[in-house]
Design a protein around this motif. Sequence first.
Motif, PDB file in Angstrom:
ATOM      1  N   VAL A  75       8.393   7.979  -1.049  1.00 32.58           N
ATOM      2  CA  VAL A  75       7.273   8.291  -0.146  1.00 32.58           C
ATOM      3  C   VAL A  75       6.575   9.570  -0.612  1.00 32.58           C
ATOM      4  O   VAL A  75       7.224  10.506  -1.072  1.00 32.58           O
ATOM      5  N   THR A  76       5.250   9.590  -0.460  1.00 31.07           N
ATOM      6  CA  THR A  76       4.465  10.785  -0.786  1.00 31.07           C
ATOM      7  C   THR A  76       4.281  11.648   0.453  1.00 31.07           C
ATOM      8  O   THR A  76       3.861  11.140   1.494  1.00 31.07           O
ATOM      9  N   GLY A  77       4.600  12.936   0.324  1.00 35.73           N
ATOM     10  CA  GLY A  77       4.282  13.889   1.385  1.00 35.73           C
ATOM     11  C   GLY A  77       2.896  14.450   1.113  1.00 35.73           C
ATOM     12  O   GLY A  77       2.490  14.587  -0.039  1.00 35.73           O
ATOM     13  N   GLY A  78       2.170  14.800   2.178  1.00 35.97           N
ATOM     14  CA  GLY A  78       0.807  15.312   2.016  1.00 35.97           C
ATOM     15  C   GLY A  78      -0.193  14.174   1.933  1.00 35.97           C
ATOM     16  O   GLY A  78       0.178  12.998   1.872  1.00 35.97           O
TER      17      GLY A  78
ATOM     18  N   LEU B 127       0.279  17.569  -2.136  1.00 35.90           N
ATOM     19  CA  LEU B 127       1.145  16.387  -2.277  1.00 35.90           C
ATOM     20  C   LEU B 127       2.511  16.818  -2.802  1.00 35.90           C
ATOM     21  O   LEU B 127       2.617  17.690  -3.653  1.00 35.90           O
ATOM     22  N   PHE B 128       3.558  16.191  -2.265  1.00 39.31           N
ATOM     23  CA  PHE B 128       4.909  16.500  -2.744  1.00 39.31           C
ATOM     24  C   PHE B 128       5.810  15.283  -2.533  1.00 39.31           C
ATOM     25  O   PHE B 128       5.522  14.426  -1.693  1.00 39.31           O
ATOM     26  N   PRO B 129       6.901  15.187  -3.298  1.00 32.77           N
ATOM     27  CA  PRO B 129       7.783  14.028  -3.161  1.00 32.77           C
ATOM     28  C   PRO B 129       8.679  14.123  -1.927  1.00 32.77           C
ATOM     29  O   PRO B 129       9.170  15.194  -1.601  1.00 32.77           O
ATOM     30  N   THR B 130       8.855  13.013  -1.229  1.00 37.01           N
ATOM     31  CA  THR B 130       9.839  12.961  -0.140  1.00 37.01           C
ATOM     32  C   THR B 130      10.679  11.693  -0.328  1.00 37.01           C
ATOM     33  O   THR B 130      10.273  10.783  -1.050  1.00 37.01           O
ATOM     34  N   GLU B 131      11.826  11.645   0.312  1.00 41.11           N
ATOM     35  CA  GLU B 131      12.752  10.514   0.134  1.00 41.11           C
ATOM     36  C   GLU B 131      13.022  10.332  -1.360  1.00 41.11           C
ATOM     37  O   GLU B 131      12.775   9.281  -1.939  1.00 41.11           O
TER      38      GLU B 131
ATOM     39  N   GLY C 217      -2.640   4.065  -0.731  1.00 36.69           N
ATOM     40  CA  GLY C 217      -1.298   4.616  -0.870  1.00 36.69           C
ATOM     41  C   GLY C 217      -1.289   6.060  -1.351  1.00 36.69           C
ATOM     42  O   GLY C 217      -2.343   6.696  -1.489  1.00 36.69           O
ATOM     43  N   GLY C 218      -0.079   6.570  -1.607  1.00 39.58           N
ATOM     44  CA  GLY C 218       0.072   7.947  -2.074  1.00 39.58           C
ATOM     45  C   GLY C 218       0.170   7.984  -3.583  1.00 39.58           C
ATOM     46  O   GLY C 218      -0.588   7.317  -4.279  1.00 39.58           O
ATOM     47  N   ARG C 219       1.171   8.776  -4.086  1.00 38.52           N
ATOM     48  CA  ARG C 219       1.353   8.810  -5.536  1.00 38.52           C
ATOM     49  C   ARG C 219       2.755   8.399  -5.944  1.00 38.52           C
ATOM     50  O   ARG C 219       3.120   8.456  -7.120  1.00 38.52           O
ATOM     51  N   SER C 220       3.565   7.968  -4.964  1.00 40.24           N
ATOM     52  CA  SER C 220       4.921   7.545  -5.322  1.00 40.24           C
ATOM     53  C   SER C 220       4.922   6.063  -5.715  1.00 40.24           C
ATOM     54  O   SER C 220       4.040   5.318  -5.311  1.00 40.24           O
ATOM     55  N   VAL C 221       5.926   5.682  -6.498  1.00 41.99           N
ATOM     56  CA  VAL C 221       6.064   4.318  -7.039  1.00 41.99           C
ATOM     57  C   VAL C 221       4.737   3.847  -7.660  1.00 41.99           C
ATOM     58  O   VAL C 221       4.149   2.863  -7.228  1.00 41.99           O
ATOM     59  N   PRO C 222       4.240   4.590  -8.701  1.00 40.47           N
ATOM     60  CA  PRO C 222       2.929   4.278  -9.276  1.00 40.47           C
ATOM     61  C   PRO C 222       2.816   2.884  -9.878  1.00 40.47           C
ATOM     62  O   PRO C 222       1.721   2.348  -9.982  1.00 40.47           O
ATOM     63  N   ASN C 223       3.983   2.276 -10.252  1.00 41.43           N
ATOM     64  CA  ASN C 223       3.910   0.930 -10.842  1.00 41.43           C
ATOM     65  C   ASN C 223       3.440  -0.113  -9.817  1.00 41.43           C
ATOM     66  O   ASN C 223       3.126  -1.246 -10.164  1.00 41.43           O
ATOM     67  N   THR C 224       3.374   0.265  -8.526  1.00 44.97           N
ATOM     68  CA  THR C 224       2.835  -0.654  -7.525  1.00 44.97           C
ATOM     69  C   THR C 224       1.324  -0.448  -7.364  1.00 44.97           C
ATOM     70  O   THR C 224       0.683  -1.124  -6.563  1.00 44.97           O
ATOM     71  N   GLY C 225       0.783   0.522  -8.080  1.00 44.52           N
ATOM     72  CA  GLY C 225      -0.655   0.768  -8.001  1.00 44.52           C
ATOM     73  C   GLY C 225      -1.029   2.034  -7.255  1.00 44.52           C
ATOM     74  O   GLY C 225      -2.202   2.386  -7.166  1.00 44.52           O
ATOM     75  N   SER C 226      -0.018   2.725  -6.703  1.00 43.50           N
ATOM     76  CA  SER C 226      -0.309   3.970  -5.953  1.00 43.50           C
ATOM     77  C   SER C 226      -0.446   5.137  -6.931  1.00 43.50           C
ATOM     78  O   SER C 226       0.557   5.720  -7.324  1.00 43.50           O
ATOM     79  N   THR C 227      -1.679   5.442  -7.306  1.00 43.90           N
ATOM     80  CA  THR C 227      -1.873   6.515  -8.290  1.00 43.90           C
ATOM     81  C   THR C 227      -2.804   7.610  -7.785  1.00 43.90           C
ATOM     82  O   THR C 227      -3.345   8.392  -8.568  1.00 43.90           O
ATOM     83  N   GLY C 228      -3.016   7.642  -6.469  1.00 39.04           N
ATOM     84  CA  GLY C 228      -3.790   8.742  -5.896  1.00 39.04           C
ATOM     85  C   GLY C 228      -5.288   8.550  -5.885  1.00 39.04           C
ATOM     86  O   GLY C 228      -6.043   9.495  -5.654  1.00 39.04           O
ATOM     87  N   ASP C 229      -5.766   7.299  -6.117  1.00 35.63           N
ATOM     88  CA  ASP C 229      -7.221   7.047  -6.136  1.00 35.63           C
ATOM     89  C   ASP C 229      -7.881   7.434  -4.810  1.00 35.63           C
ATOM     90  O   ASP C 229      -8.979   7.990  -4.786  1.00 35.63           O
ATOM     91  N   GLY C 230      -7.206   7.111  -3.716  1.00 40.60           N
ATOM     92  CA  GLY C 230      -7.786   7.357  -2.388  1.00 40.60           C
ATOM     93  C   GLY C 230      -8.046   8.824  -2.122  1.00 40.60           C
ATOM     94  O   GLY C 230      -9.000   9.181  -1.422  1.00 40.60           O
ATOM     95  N   HIS C 231      -7.212   9.690  -2.692  1.00 39.18           N
ATOM     96  CA  HIS C 231      -7.404  11.127  -2.497  1.00 39.18           C
ATOM     97  C   HIS C 231      -8.683  11.587  -3.206  1.00 39.18           C
ATOM     98  O   HIS C 231      -9.405  12.444  -2.706  1.00 39.18           O
TER      99      HIS C 231
END
Length: 417
Positions: free
Chosen positions: A359-362, A190-194, A163-177
Amino acid sequence: MYDVIVIGGGVSGLMAAYSASKNGKKVILIEKNKKLGQKLLISGGGRCNVTNRLPYAEIISHIPGNGKFLYGPFSIFDNENIIDFVESRGVALKEEDHGRMFPVSNKAVDVLNVFLRELEENKVTIRYNTIVEEVSSEDDRITGVTLTDGEVIKAGNVVITTGGRSVPNTGSTGDGHKFARTAGHTITELFPTEVPITSSEDFIKAGTLKGLSFSNVALSVLRKNGKPRITHQMDMIFTHFGISGPAALRCSQFVYKEQKSQKRNDISMMIDFYPDTGKGALQEELDALIKESPNKSIRNILKTMMQDRLAEFLIDYNGIDREANSHHLKNEDKQKIVEFLKGFTFKVDGTQSIEKAFVTGGGVNLKEITPQTMESRLVEGLYFAGEVLDIHGYTGGYNITSALVTGYVAGHSAGMK
């Protein structure tokens, strides 16, 4: 030793693990949370907007962040395949406005259970509460992963779906990057969208229009020359920090892009409160109302055309005498009213944070990925799918479509090796 390791049990990870395990391959899915599909469960307001039934070209037009890349993956697996995947496993779907597909039951958990059953049937090993520390490779070839406790899991193929970095409580904290960078990949900014848009205008700070919502207005982000960069005709709401609602969310990424383009923080936006009525027709409507009630104050006349607080704000903003009736109302004031309703311009200064965005942009640079396989062009056996990539769309089933399609293609390609 596994054939395929999938890191991240979100939307694209579930699909990647399923498609990788189809031909009897040994697959392990590693998830940092205690449950799978956290974001899937909250998508579509908990109803799960599984995909969108619009034709390819229209889906891609709703993915302004590199949507054209998806033509490659779509040639292998597309939105109709997603629908068939879910429905053939006992969960009926229904089509709502703008092609959005939902389970008839309106329960996201029904969709999640389709994946869980498939993973169980295909004997996918699932590790919960497990964090990957690093993805290992030798001579530009994947060898496996190391967990935070030092355990090494070997495999010739790794699919990153963190995942990206949005909604981090679901586990999306940018590890993949982080994993991608270590493997030599570049990450676009990376930037915020929606995400809701912020403003420091006095009327916003004072809460003058706070809570006022409008249906079907045309909201535009303006370029330096005052021309719209993008316009979305949808609902919106004024808040204590700026603006929100569907139109604002869709405009948010363009606020960020204009800030970059104009090299400044404050960007102009414009609202057309009557997008389906021309200035001339609106002028005639106003004239007719004034003629009908010549002794009525302009304030009360305007309140028949719009919400009370907007009428009050319009009058104050334009310096019009609120008690003036048709005998005392100047022509230039009538013009000001029409100009305001057809093009109220105000300044915004950014958006809420990436953590608050839907949603995460970038993300991982798409030039470094082969679209028909989702494999890295730099490291053999390394694949990416979902929001970790530099692909972002509007809400409405477009991001989940991208996640499921790229997830399927990445898992399928990894499982074929």
